[in-house]
Design an enzyme around this catalytic site. Structure first.
Site, short mmCIF file in Angstrom:
data_model
loop_
_atom_site.label_atom_id
_atom_site.label_comp_id
_atom_site.label_asym_id
_atom_site.label_seq_id
_atom_site.Cartn_x
_atom_site.Cartn_y
_atom_site.Cartn_z
N ASP A 146 0.75 -1.25 0.00
CA ASP A 146 -0.11 0.01 0.11
C ASP A 146 0.79 1.36 -0.08
OD1 ASP A 146 -2.53 0.20 -0.43
OD2 ASP A 146 -2.37 -1.72 0.75
N THR A 147 1.06 2.59 0.05
CA THR A 147 2.05 3.77 -0.41
C THR A 147 1.38 4.89 -0.27
OG1 THR A 147 2.74 1.88 -1.98
CG2 THR A 147 3.03 4.32 -2.51
#
Length: 579
Positions: A387-388
């Site tokens: 995820d980021t």
């Protein structure tokens, strides 16, 4: 292949997009216009500002970035300050236990600079160890997918070249929020709640990232005094306080006690590197990405494959638009699976892959009538030895920063050393446990990376700094934003709000590296017409509905009349703002 949960949307975010889509008519190509501006798709206006702009996935981080620039900091200072804040406020996507990549426009030299801040695998961990444990894939959580975190080193390298304020000044706002607390936003609370049951089994996570064993709720105050202490040590002692000091010793002790392989020596040896961005020209615009070990050049390959087609005449949301995009993605991702890897171990033929000549050759495989069921790479690797969150900032002097940072899957590995207040990334999951593959696991090697910043110039001048976070969606999102703007005439906010396409099921450069044989799945966000969907199915596409895998977008564009234009993802908590 199942769709992985995407970190860039939630139930509320999906509802927002559904409400937007409800305003669209079902007739293909016809959309209901905004009642004020007459513009389709946009959930809100673009943001204009004369001097500086920041776009992040959290309103407080955006404010920190703006205040940093108001106080004399550069766009780089603002990006570092905002990134530090996001590690505290959005730990579902990033933190100092992860990696970082950046592209920077320097107005003094009038050129782009790239930084690869990805860490390497532990020297003590070998492919034989995975084989001894009977593993076919690297687990998504726990000690085995952990790699050296590159973010702190990247901060200091970028700051040394482009910063104006001290690092202590840049980290001060986050340290204060970590000690005093801040309210948790809605989308973040949703994903935090999903991560807690999965990661609480790993030592240190429950103690440092829950409230009495549960995730913080929407609007609830969250404090992280351990992270405040860690950041204070970094502010006072520099990067070496993280990689060679007491923090690194704590990390070493923790992993030795918990079946891990990361050691003090791995931390002390880490260095990121400056790299040259690479580009292709799409209809007069130079699109810049970073070369592997990231996946950025997949976006350039897709654009090259699409350029011969008159997408504008087909129209946004037409069967031709969606079909051509998906088929180009399949071809680019076949090369991605075979050839994108750490350049210290495998020399990716980047120039060939992003060339127009190669695109012409590969483009012959695209049929307007039928969907490809399988896609082989166009270049067979020849191995050599050896995820980021996304945010962007721009300042009054013309510096622009495109920065992406991540813990990878969700909140990372779950490995949370005592008293440090951050979680280690699980980026090592992206290796292949297959001998002879370009991305095969090896000690001291950087894994294939999904996180990619992007930048666009026109006639040698900066035009757009942007990114779309979210795993394999990222290059697909990069391309769709540009198609929406260049081919379909959307503005910066509309380009992000328009319903997205995600193709899933291509051969991956990670895991068991299983080849696509069934054409994969086409996920269409609400807003595409039933006529288009039927036409795609007639061409052989498998079309399905998925709530979340469409990424998270932030962007800053240079305003030709002066200043900047900003846009932010309507599917997340963030905002674009300027002054």
């Amino acid at each position: 292949m199942s769709v992985r949960p995407n970190r860039s949307s939630s139930v509320r975010a999906v509802a927002r997009v559904a409400l937007l889509a409800a305003s669209l008519t079902c007739a293909m190509g016809a959309v209901a216009a905004d009642r004020v501006t007459g513009k389709p798709f946009a959930t809100r206006s673009e943001v204009y500002a004369p001097q500086a702009m920041a776009a992040t996935s959290h309103p407080l981080a955006t404010q920190i970035a703006l205040q940093t620039m108001r106080d004399g900091g550069s766009a780089m200072d603002a990006a570092i300050a905002a990134n530090a804040a996001l590690g505290l406020m959005e730990p579902t996507g990033n933190g100092i236990g992860g990696d970082l990549f950046a592209i920077v426009w320097d107005p003094k030299t009038k050129k782009l600079h790239g930084y690869n801040g990805s860490g390497r695998s532990p020297k003590a961990l070998t492919l034989e160890e995975f084989e001894r444990r009977g593993l076919k894939d690297i687990p998504p959580h726990g000690p085995l997918p952990v790699t050296v975190p590159g973010t702190v080193d990247a901060w200091f390298a970028l700051h040394a070249k482009f910063g104006r304020r001290t690092m202590a000044q840049n980290l001060a706002p986050t340290i204060a929020y970590a000690r005093n607390g801040h309210p948790v936003h809605e989308v973040i609370a949703y994903y935090w709640g999903r991560s807690v049951p999965v990661l609480s089994k790993w030592p240190g996570f429950k103690e440092q990232f829950t409230i009495d064993g549960r995730a913080p709720r929407r609007g609830e105050t969250w404090r992280n005094p351990h992270l405040a202490n860690t950041l204070q040590k970094i502010a006072e002692g520099g990067r070496d306080a993280f990689y060679k000091g007491e923090i690194a010793r704590t990390i070493d002790t923790y992993f030795k006690a918990n079946d891990g392989f990361l050691r003090f020596e791995d931390m002390a040896a880490h260095r990121g590197e400056w790299i040259d961005p690479v580009s292709t020209n799409y209809r007069g615009y130079d699109v810049w990405e970073l070369p592997p070990n990231g996946q950025g050049i997949a976006a350039l390959q897709i654009l090259n494959l699409l350029e011969p087609y008159d997408l504008k005449s087909y129209g946004f949301g037409s069967p031709e638009h969606i079909h051509l995009f998906v088929e180009a993605k399949k071809l680019a991702f076949a090369d991605r699976a075979a050839s994108y890897a750490d350049p210290d171990f495998y020399r990716t033929p980047t120039a060939r892959l992003i060339s127009k000549e190669y695109a012409r050759e590969r483009g012959k495989l695209i049929s307007m009538d039928r969907a490809m069921k399988a896609a082989e790479p166009g270049i067979i690797p020849e191995l050599n030895e050896g995820d980021t969150i996304y945010l962007t900032t721009a300042d009054k002097d013309g510096m622009m920063v495109s920065l992406i940072q991540s813990n990878y899957r969700g909140m990372g590995s779950g490995m949370t050393p005592p008293g440090l207040g951050f979680i280690f990334q699980d980026r090592g999951e992206q290796f292949v446990l297959k001998r002879g593959h370009a991305n095969s696991f090896a000690p001291g090697k950087r894994p294939f990376h999904t996180i990619i910043p992007a930048f666009v110039t026109k006639d040698g001048k900066p035009w757009l700094s942007y990114g779309v976070m979210g795993g394999a969606m990222q290059p697909q999102g990069h391309v769709q934003i540009l198609l929406n703007m260049i081919d379909f005439g959307m503005n910066l906010q509309e380009a992000g709000d328009a319903p997205r396409i995600q193709h899933d099921g291509s051969t991956e450069p990670a895991g068991q590296n299983t080849a696509m044989t069934d054409g994969g799945e086409v996920d269409l966000e609400t807003g595409y017409s039933i006529e288009a969907i039927r036409a795609l199915m007639r061409k052989g596409h498998s079309v399905r509905f998925a709530d979340g895998p469409y990424g998270g977008y932030q962007a800053i564009m240079v305003n030709p009349d002066g200043g900047y234009v900003g846009a932010s993802e309507s599917r997340k908590d963030g905002m674009a703002a300027g002054y």
